[in-house]
Motif scaffolding. Structure first.
Motif, PDB file in Angstrom:
ATOM      1  N   VAL A  69      -7.798   2.748   5.584  1.00  0.00           N
ATOM      2  CA  VAL A  69      -7.062   3.884   4.806  1.00  0.00           C
ATOM      3  C   VAL A  69      -7.347   5.517   5.278  1.00  0.00           C
ATOM      4  O   VAL A  69      -8.688   5.408   5.167  1.00  0.00           O
ATOM      5  N   VAL A 116      -2.112   3.711   4.609  1.00  0.00           N
ATOM      6  CA  VAL A 116      -2.930   2.698   4.835  1.00  0.00           C
ATOM      7  C   VAL A 116      -2.166   2.049   6.098  1.00  0.00           C
ATOM      8  O   VAL A 116      -1.279   1.280   5.758  1.00  0.00           O
ATOM      9  N   VAL A 138      -6.206  -0.484  -2.961  1.00  0.00           N
ATOM     10  CA  VAL A 138      -6.509  -1.251  -1.220  1.00  0.00           C
ATOM     11  C   VAL A 138      -7.568  -1.604  -1.286  1.00  0.00           C
ATOM     12  O   VAL A 138      -8.621  -1.594  -1.681  1.00  0.00           O
TER      13      VAL A 138
END
Length: 235
Positions: A10, A29, A173
């Motif tokens: 990220v 991402v 994520v």
């Protein structure tokens, strides 16, 4: 303008710290199979700056563009990303189809503010953000979901709703321990806000998870799990 590495895959690119600019930050991402861009920028010009920063950081180009919600400062740059698939909540798609039909121009912005002066801060920022209306268009998502959506690069979208926008979505994520909150816990936009509206810290509290170390809102600095818990407790 540049991307900064946060954790794992990220990277974040902060927006303008001046609240009057109404410029949200974006995140990416990074994945060699195609990156996921979270929010589009507030205008085509902003999106072009983001694209340049992405290339300067050597990050893979986006294959997907995720809308955290339909507000202009998160989606008006989408027309500068013609090659990506846009993913967003179904409620936002309906709202953006209506937005796309409006005759956006500086004249239209002035007319709307004259009819509703509470729109002035937002619409003034829009007038400064868009340098040309010639190729501008509002793009609804091309792929929608209702509750959750899993992208094939280990990114999950989760609809949370709330007072700020009915389509508010958080982006998870897991392999990086990062949760991107968008504006989900913010009060409603200024022209709709009532005196008793404030931050929805109960929403944040429901989202807290020991598996996620970083919590990122669109208009603030990233916070660790401990910092976020402290903010909720102090709220």
């Amino acid at each position: 303008m540049q991307f900064h590495h946060l954790a794992g895959r990220v990277w974040i690119c902060p927006g303008d710290p001046d609240p009057g600019a109404v410029q949200a930050g974006v995140a990416v991402v990074a994945d060699e199979r195609g990156s996921v861009m979270i929010d589009a920028g507030q205008s085509p010009a902003h999106a072009r700056e983001i694209r340049a920063a992405l290339a300067a950081a050597g990050l893979p180009p986006p294959r997907w563009l995720v809308y955290t919600h339909h507000h202009w400062d998160h989606v008006w740059g989408a027309c500068a990303w013609p090659e990506v698939e846009i993913v967003g909540h179904v409620a936002g798609a309906e709202l953006l189809r209506a937005e796309a039909a409006r005759p956006w121009s500086h004249r239209y912005l002035r007319e709307q503010v004259r009819d509703n002066p509470r729109l002035a801060p937002s619409f003034r920022a829009r007038a400064f953000a868009v340098d040309s209306w010639e190729d501008f268009t509002v793009l609804p998502p091309t792929r929608t979901f209702a509750d959750t959506c899993d992208l094939p690069v280990g990114v999950r979208l989760q609809h949370v709703g709330g007072g700020h926008a009915p389509d508010s979505t958080v982006v998870l994520v897991p392999d990086s321990g990062v949760m991107l909150l968008g504006d989900s816990y913010y009060p409603p936009p200024a022209h709709l806000r009532r005196p008793d509206d404030g931050l929805d810290l109960a929403l944040v509290n429901r989202l807290l998870d020991d598996d996620y170390h970083w919590y990122v809102s669109s208009h603030g600095e990233p916070m660790t799990l401990e910092q976020t818990r402290a903010a909720v407790d102090a709220g």
